[in-house]
Design a protein around this motif. Sequence first.
Motif, PDB file in Angstrom:
ATOM      1  N   THR A 186      -6.014 -20.483 -33.056  1.00 25.99           N
ATOM      2  CA  THR A 186      -5.301 -19.878 -32.007  1.00 25.99           C
ATOM      3  C   THR A 186      -5.110 -18.476 -32.554  1.00 25.99           C
ATOM      4  N   LEU A 187      -5.217 -17.527 -31.362  1.00 25.88           N
ATOM      5  CA  LEU A 187      -4.888 -16.098 -31.689  1.00 25.88           C
ATOM      6  C   LEU A 187      -4.205 -15.604 -30.660  1.00 25.88           C
ATOM      7  N   PRO A 188      -3.434 -14.532 -31.099  1.00 28.43           N
ATOM      8  CA  PRO A 188      -2.723 -13.767 -29.880  1.00 28.43           C
ATOM      9  C   PRO A 188      -3.551 -13.248 -28.900  1.00 28.43           C
ATOM     10  N   LEU A 189      -3.347 -13.421 -27.528  1.00 30.44           N
ATOM     11  CA  LEU A 189      -4.373 -12.807 -26.587  1.00 30.44           C
ATOM     12  C   LEU A 189      -4.884 -11.100 -26.659  1.00 30.44           C
ATOM     13  N   SER A 190      -3.720 -10.512 -27.339  1.00 31.81           N
ATOM     14  CA  SER A 190      -3.875  -9.050 -27.554  1.00 31.81           C
ATOM     15  C   SER A 190      -4.884  -8.934 -28.418  1.00 31.81           C
ATOM     16  N   ASP A 191      -5.328  -9.971 -29.426  1.00 31.89           N
ATOM     17  CA  ASP A 191      -6.113  -9.760 -30.371  1.00 31.89           C
ATOM     18  C   ASP A 191      -7.639 -10.430 -30.088  1.00 31.89           C
ATOM     19  N   LEU A 192      -7.827 -11.022 -28.940  1.00 35.18           N
ATOM     20  CA  LEU A 192      -9.066 -11.460 -28.251  1.00 35.18           C
ATOM     21  C   LEU A 192     -10.166 -10.346 -28.255  1.00 35.18           C
ATOM     22  N   HIS A 193      -9.763  -9.321 -27.366  1.00 32.76           N
ATOM     23  CA  HIS A 193     -10.607  -8.310 -27.222  1.00 32.76           C
ATOM     24  C   HIS A 193     -10.644  -7.267 -27.995  1.00 32.76           C
ATOM     25  N   ARG A 194     -11.685  -6.438 -28.405  1.00 35.63           N
ATOM     26  CA  ARG A 194     -11.948  -5.513 -29.469  1.00 35.63           C
ATOM     27  C   ARG A 194     -12.043  -3.964 -28.870  1.00 35.63           C
ATOM     28  N   LEU A 195     -11.627  -3.155 -29.513  1.00 35.68           N
ATOM     29  CA  LEU A 195     -12.062  -1.574 -29.139  1.00 35.68           C
ATOM     30  C   LEU A 195     -13.670  -1.565 -29.622  1.00 35.68           C
ATOM     31  N   PRO A 196     -14.247  -0.453 -29.167  1.00 34.71           N
ATOM     32  CA  PRO A 196     -15.701  -0.623 -29.230  1.00 34.71           C
ATOM     33  C   PRO A 196     -16.194  -0.121 -30.514  1.00 34.71           C
ATOM     34  N   GLY A 197     -15.352   0.762 -31.357  1.00 33.19           N
ATOM     35  CA  GLY A 197     -15.819   1.427 -32.522  1.00 33.19           C
ATOM     36  C   GLY A 197     -17.452   1.214 -32.748  1.00 33.19           C
ATOM     37  N   ASP A 198     -17.986   0.918 -33.864  1.00 34.08           N
ATOM     38  CA  ASP A 198     -19.361   1.238 -34.186  1.00 34.08           C
ATOM     39  C   ASP A 198     -19.918   0.031 -33.466  1.00 34.08           C
ATOM     40  N   GLY A 265      -4.383  -1.938 -17.755  1.00 29.98           N
ATOM     41  CA  GLY A 265      -5.663  -2.028 -17.431  1.00 29.98           C
ATOM     42  C   GLY A 265      -6.400  -0.787 -17.132  1.00 29.98           C
ATOM     43  N   GLY A 266      -7.771  -0.916 -17.010  1.00 35.67           N
ATOM     44  CA  GLY A 266      -8.658   0.079 -16.444  1.00 35.67           C
ATOM     45  C   GLY A 266      -8.581   1.301 -17.593  1.00 35.67           C
ATOM     46  N   VAL A 267      -7.853   1.364 -18.567  1.00 33.18           N
ATOM     47  CA  VAL A 267      -8.111   2.580 -19.511  1.00 33.18           C
ATOM     48  C   VAL A 267      -8.602   2.544 -20.660  1.00 33.18           C
ATOM     49  N   ALA A 268      -8.933   1.177 -21.290  1.00 35.06           N
ATOM     50  CA  ALA A 268      -9.529   1.192 -22.646  1.00 35.06           C
ATOM     51  C   ALA A 268     -10.745  -0.189 -22.436  1.00 35.06           C
ATOM     52  N   HIS A 269     -11.097  -0.415 -23.728  1.00 33.62           N
ATOM     53  CA  HIS A 269     -11.931  -1.445 -23.844  1.00 33.62           C
ATOM     54  C   HIS A 269     -11.681  -2.765 -23.834  1.00 33.62           C
ATOM     55  N   LYS A 270     -10.369  -2.784 -23.874  1.00 36.40           N
ATOM     56  CA  LYS A 270      -9.425  -4.112 -23.834  1.00 36.40           C
ATOM     57  C   LYS A 270      -8.197  -3.963 -23.051  1.00 36.40           C
ATOM     58  N   PRO A 271      -7.683  -5.064 -22.922  1.00 35.35           N
ATOM     59  CA  PRO A 271      -6.097  -5.109 -22.237  1.00 35.35           C
ATOM     60  C   PRO A 271      -5.296  -4.161 -23.345  1.00 35.35           C
ATOM     61  N   TRP A 272      -4.764  -2.866 -22.701  1.00 37.93           N
ATOM     62  CA  TRP A 272      -4.053  -2.073 -23.875  1.00 37.93           C
ATOM     63  C   TRP A 272      -2.511  -2.334 -23.757  1.00 37.93           C
ATOM     64  N   ARG A 273      -2.092  -2.986 -24.941  1.00 36.52           N
ATOM     65  CA  ARG A 273      -0.561  -3.200 -24.881  1.00 36.52           C
ATOM     66  C   ARG A 273      -0.109  -1.773 -25.313  1.00 36.52           C
ATOM     67  N   ALA A 274       1.035  -1.446 -24.548  1.00 36.81           N
ATOM     68  CA  ALA A 274       1.727  -0.228 -24.617  1.00 36.81           C
ATOM     69  C   ALA A 274       2.711  -0.294 -25.476  1.00 36.81           C
ATOM     70  N   GLU A 275       2.481  -0.353 -26.927  1.00 37.86           N
ATOM     71  CA  GLU A 275       3.570  -0.471 -27.970  1.00 37.86           C
ATOM     72  C   GLU A 275       4.283   0.830 -28.039  1.00 37.86           C
TER      73      GLU A 275
END
Length: 331
Positions: A186-198, A265-275
């Motif tokens: 099980t993982l937090p949904l905010s950790d499912l998608h990743r930023l593109p990096g390399d 949404g629409g701003v990053a490679h993943k859903p962006w949590r605005a912490e």
Amino acid sequence: MIPFEYRRAADAREAVATVAARPDAVFLGGGTNLVDHMKLGVATPDMLVDVSRLPLTEVEETPGGGLRIGATVRNSDLAAHPLVRQRYPALARALLSGASGQLRNAATTGGNLLQRTRCRYFQDVTTPCNKREPGSGCAAIGGWDRHHAVLGASELCIAVHPSDMAVGLVALDATVHVLGPDGARTLPLSDLHRLPGDAPERDTVLAHGELITAVELPPASGMTRRSTYRKVRERASYAFALVSVAAALDLDDGGVVRDARIALGGVAHKPWRAERAEDVLRGAPAAEESFRLAADAELAAAEVRDGNAYKVPLARNTMVAVLRDLTEARR
Ligand SMILES: Cc1cc2nc3c(=O)[nH]c(=O)nc-3n(C[C@H](O)[C@H](O)[C@H](O)COP(=O)(O)OP(=O)(O)OC[C@H]3O[C@@H](n4cnc5c(N)ncnc54)[C@H](O)[C@@H]3O)c2cc1C
Ligand code: SF4
């Protein structure tokens, strides 16, 4: 005609074992994204393992008061579910803002989360794209970048994640249940998608053969009930987000923000949590000035290109408007 095998899985374990054993096998949900990609030549799997009829179709309360959503629940059924509408309106609104009625009838919870970017170069196999073909280049950088990322992008990819549902789920602190060849996790949904990096070819942290079996929402609260989703797009329906905002706000009787959860949404490679925005809001008066400061704090890191600079003021204004709406709804 490119040949491929098709199998309907009898159960989740069999589906996982079948895909894990074949490097080019993939799961098939509703097929509304994958089959399009096969027609375009973007995806060329040698086997489809159909998971759409697995018995993962329930939306049920968990013993702790949360909600467990099976991976094959259709988007329209989830949006219409009474517990979702009453307790997690941000999720119902996010779902209803996505695609069309016909697509939502076919699209599954698991497939929606794992749909791929709508970057036009990713979908056009005649152009260079590091996500489709690692090392080939990125046609969007220096090209048509109007729909692309302003937060968390890399020099290799500036694509955005397209799912509306995922943005709502991230703001609601959902978790995702996964079954893989080595067992369940099980993982937090905010950790499912990743930023593109390399490694922009990897959209998520899932390994080959890992099947999403469910998504789980935490127990409902006053805050989840007073949540919402707003999507800004080029047409009133049937269009992906230029920018979207999911938010939930908890205010005390004096109108001070006790807690806030915001995702973009629409701003990053993943859903962006605005912490950063959430941190600014906690303890601040629920007022226009705080909302602007919060939005500015989140967007300070934005990096814009010729075609997408408009996304920063659009995201700022949408965040402020959503927070204002939630505050007024509370009165
Ligand atoms: C014209 C059009 C407009 C659209 N507009 C929007 C929009 O505005 N907002 C929005 O959010 N979406 C939109 N969509 C996308 C649509 O929501 C997705 O295509 C759909 O949600 C994908 O779900 P699916 O079940 O059909 O996935 P599939 O196409 O079956 O699969 C997608 C991916 O997920 C994988 N997969 C499927 N199920 C699982 C699982 N359980 N575990 C692991 N992997 C799995 C597949 O292997 C594949 O890689 C649009 C689509 C179209 C065609
Ligand atoms: S932005 Fe990403 S998906 Fe689009 S062309 Fe560049 S590498 Fe490919």
